[in-house]
Design a protein around this motif. Structure first.
Motif, mmCIF file in Angstrom:
data_model
loop_
_atom_site.group_PDB
_atom_site.id
_atom_site.type_symbol
_atom_site.label_atom_id
_atom_site.label_comp_id
_atom_site.label_asym_id
_atom_site.label_seq_id
_atom_site.Cartn_x
_atom_site.Cartn_y
_atom_site.Cartn_z
ATOM 1 N N ASN A 108 9.842 -57.257 26.069
ATOM 2 C CA ASN A 108 11.228 -57.458 25.469
ATOM 3 C C ASN A 108 11.247 -58.794 24.923
ATOM 4 O OD1 ASN A 108 12.224 -58.914 27.764
ATOM 5 N ND2 ASN A 108 12.419 -57.003 28.859
ATOM 6 N N LYS A 109 12.355 -59.195 24.644
ATOM 7 C CA LYS A 109 12.717 -60.348 24.130
ATOM 8 C C LYS A 109 12.710 -61.640 24.766
ATOM 9 C CE LYS A 109 17.920 -59.963 24.440
ATOM 10 N NZ LYS A 109 19.267 -59.995 23.847
ATOM 11 N N TYR A 110 12.725 -61.398 26.252
ATOM 12 C CA TYR A 110 12.474 -62.265 27.281
ATOM 13 C C TYR A 110 11.115 -62.378 27.571
ATOM 14 C CZ TYR A 110 17.332 -61.291 27.778
ATOM 15 O OH TYR A 110 18.763 -61.020 27.495
ATOM 16 N N THR A 111 10.119 -61.826 27.218
ATOM 17 C CA THR A 111 8.686 -61.679 27.730
ATOM 18 C C THR A 111 8.163 -63.008 27.170
ATOM 19 O OG1 THR A 111 8.583 -59.466 27.651
ATOM 20 C CG2 THR A 111 6.176 -60.581 27.747
ATOM 21 N N GLU A 112 7.299 -63.883 27.807
ATOM 22 C CA GLU A 112 6.755 -65.038 27.418
ATOM 23 C C GLU A 112 5.268 -64.650 26.378
ATOM 24 O OE1 GLU A 112 7.527 -67.997 27.412
ATOM 25 O OE2 GLU A 112 9.422 -67.930 28.686
ATOM 26 N N GLU A 113 5.015 -65.280 25.674
ATOM 27 C CA GLU A 113 3.960 -64.884 24.755
ATOM 28 C C GLU A 113 2.611 -65.163 25.606
ATOM 29 O OE1 GLU A 113 1.618 -65.974 20.573
ATOM 30 O OE2 GLU A 113 3.633 -66.931 20.981
ATOM 31 N N SER A 114 2.665 -65.946 26.538
ATOM 32 C CA SER A 114 1.495 -66.145 27.488
ATOM 33 C C SER A 114 1.253 -64.868 28.365
ATOM 34 C CB SER A 114 1.543 -67.328 28.265
ATOM 35 O OG SER A 114 2.698 -67.472 29.110
ATOM 36 N N ALA A 115 2.132 -64.309 28.454
ATOM 37 C CA ALA A 115 1.951 -62.926 29.313
ATOM 38 C C ALA A 115 1.284 -61.973 28.810
ATOM 39 C CB ALA A 115 3.398 -62.448 29.958
ATOM 40 N N LEU A 116 1.365 -61.760 27.477
ATOM 41 C CA LEU A 116 0.670 -60.574 26.773
ATOM 42 C C LEU A 116 -0.902 -60.163 26.925
ATOM 43 C CD1 LEU A 116 2.431 -61.117 23.287
ATOM 44 C CD2 LEU A 116 3.305 -59.866 25.142
ATOM 45 N N PRO A 117 -1.842 -61.294 27.070
ATOM 46 C CA PRO A 117 -2.878 -61.066 27.119
ATOM 47 C C PRO A 117 -3.216 -60.377 28.459
ATOM 48 C CG PRO A 117 -3.010 -63.258 26.536
ATOM 49 C CD PRO A 117 -1.365 -62.687 26.610
ATOM 50 N N GLY A 118 -2.756 -60.668 29.464
ATOM 51 C CA GLY A 118 -2.511 -59.944 31.010
ATOM 52 C C GLY A 118 -2.113 -58.417 30.834
ATOM 53 N N PHE A 119 -1.193 -58.334 30.005
ATOM 54 C CA PHE A 119 -1.026 -56.652 29.750
ATOM 55 C C PHE A 119 -2.155 -55.988 29.334
ATOM 56 C CE2 PHE A 119 3.947 -57.823 28.504
ATOM 57 C CZ PHE A 119 4.045 -58.350 29.835
ATOM 58 N N LEU A 120 -2.991 -56.477 28.654
ATOM 59 C CA LEU A 120 -4.220 -55.799 28.259
ATOM 60 C C LEU A 120 -5.431 -55.757 29.090
ATOM 61 C CD1 LEU A 120 -3.810 -56.840 24.399
ATOM 62 C CD2 LEU A 120 -3.241 -54.597 25.484
ATOM 63 N N GLU A 121 -5.254 -56.482 30.031
ATOM 64 C CA GLU A 121 -6.339 -56.451 31.172
ATOM 65 C C GLU A 121 -6.879 -55.077 31.723
ATOM 66 O OE1 GLU A 121 -8.305 -58.899 32.874
ATOM 67 O OE2 GLU A 121 -7.518 -60.254 31.211
ATOM 68 N N PRO A 122 -6.051 -54.368 31.860
ATOM 69 C CA PRO A 122 -6.714 -52.728 32.105
ATOM 70 C C PRO A 122 -7.613 -52.443 30.965
ATOM 71 C CG PRO A 122 -4.278 -52.964 32.759
ATOM 72 C CD PRO A 122 -4.776 -54.233 31.961
ATOM 73 N N CYS A 123 -7.270 -52.591 29.882
ATOM 74 C CA CYS A 123 -8.183 -52.026 28.604
ATOM 75 C C CYS A 123 -9.661 -52.877 28.922
ATOM 76 C CB CYS A 123 -7.555 -52.602 27.365
ATOM 77 S SG CYS A 123 -6.336 -51.520 26.734
ATOM 78 N N LEU A 124 -9.663 -54.167 29.149
ATOM 79 C CA LEU A 124 -10.814 -54.809 29.369
ATOM 80 C C LEU A 124 -11.831 -54.433 30.490
ATOM 81 C CD1 LEU A 124 -9.962 -58.618 28.731
ATOM 82 C CD2 LEU A 124 -10.541 -56.898 27.089
#
Length: 233
Positions: free
Chosen positions: A64-80
């Motif tokens: 959401n609007k409070y999410t830090e951009e640096s957190a985004l790659p971690g959200f995709l770890e399951p895909c990796l």
């Protein structure tokens, strides 16, 4: 590598499978990792689509609007790690007038396959039903809150629409809809066309296009009703 699925939701309390294809149900049932705007509403939607799906087994990441951009790659770890991930919007299509676009961009950087699933877009449904130019259009998001700046923006979009023959779409926070409609009545020229489309796909759906001369004196109750405004000069 897993896939990033962009999973549409309903635009209101319509039963999901009345407006969503069966492919949404299949995707929800196959995915345990989700990126969502609001955990409570996401869980409610998942339960409506797949009542038997284990809620404790879900892994939800908040975007959401409070999410830090640096957190985004971690959200995709399951895909990796070979697991697919689903992105859920609060209403309609992920990444369209929605923060989901940022995580989709990261997915492309990491060469993760992105699959958009079919579902309702309030913007496109409003444009379809407006009778205005669907060949050349622009979505402008929210207008300024300040009254003077908002009036200036309305005039700018009206002129741009007339000069380019381009439909101009915008939205407002639902509790300010009535005030915006009053501003449009005061600001737009009599021959300019305005479409108001609210509660799309719901039982209370209202979609009307008129010139501002025809809208003159009209009083509407748009308070807290999700609405799209389309102007064409």
């Amino acid at each position: 590598m897993g896939t990033l699925y962009l999973i549409p939701t309903t635009l209101g309390d319509t039963p999901p499978l009345e407006v969503l294809p069966i492919s949404i149900k299949r995707a929800i049932e196959d995915i345990d990792h989700f990126i969502v705007e609001n955990e409570k509403t996401a869980r409610r939607f998942i339960k409506k689509i797949s009542p038997r799906k284990s809620q404790p087994g879900l892994q939800l990441s908040l975007l959401n609007k409070y999410t830090e951009e640096s957190a985004l790659p971690g959200f995709l770890e399951p895909c990796l790690n070979g697991h697919s991930v689903g992105v859920l919007s609060e209403a309609g299509l992920p990444a369209i007038a929605d923060p989901g676009a940022s995580v989709v961009a990261v997915a492309h950087e990491k060469n993760i396959k992105v699959v958009p699933l079919v579902g309702p877009s309030s913007l496109l449904l409003a444009l379809m039903a407006s009778g205005l130019n669907g060949q050349n259009f622009a979505f402008n998001g929210y207008l300024p809150i300040d009254s003077k700046a908002r009036k200036s923006a309305i005039k700018k979009f009206e002129k741009k629409s007339k000069d380019l023959g381009q439909s101009q779409l915008f939205i407002e926070t639902p509790y300010r809809n009535d005030k915006l409609f009053e501003e449009l009545q005061k600001t737009l020229l009599p021959h300019t066309q305005l479409c108001i489309a609210c509660d799309i796909t719901l039982a209370t759906e209202y979609i009307i296009t008129k010139t501002m001369a025809q809208w003159k004196g009209t009083v509407l109750d748009l308070h807290k009703r999700p609405a799209i405004f389309i102007v064409q000069g």
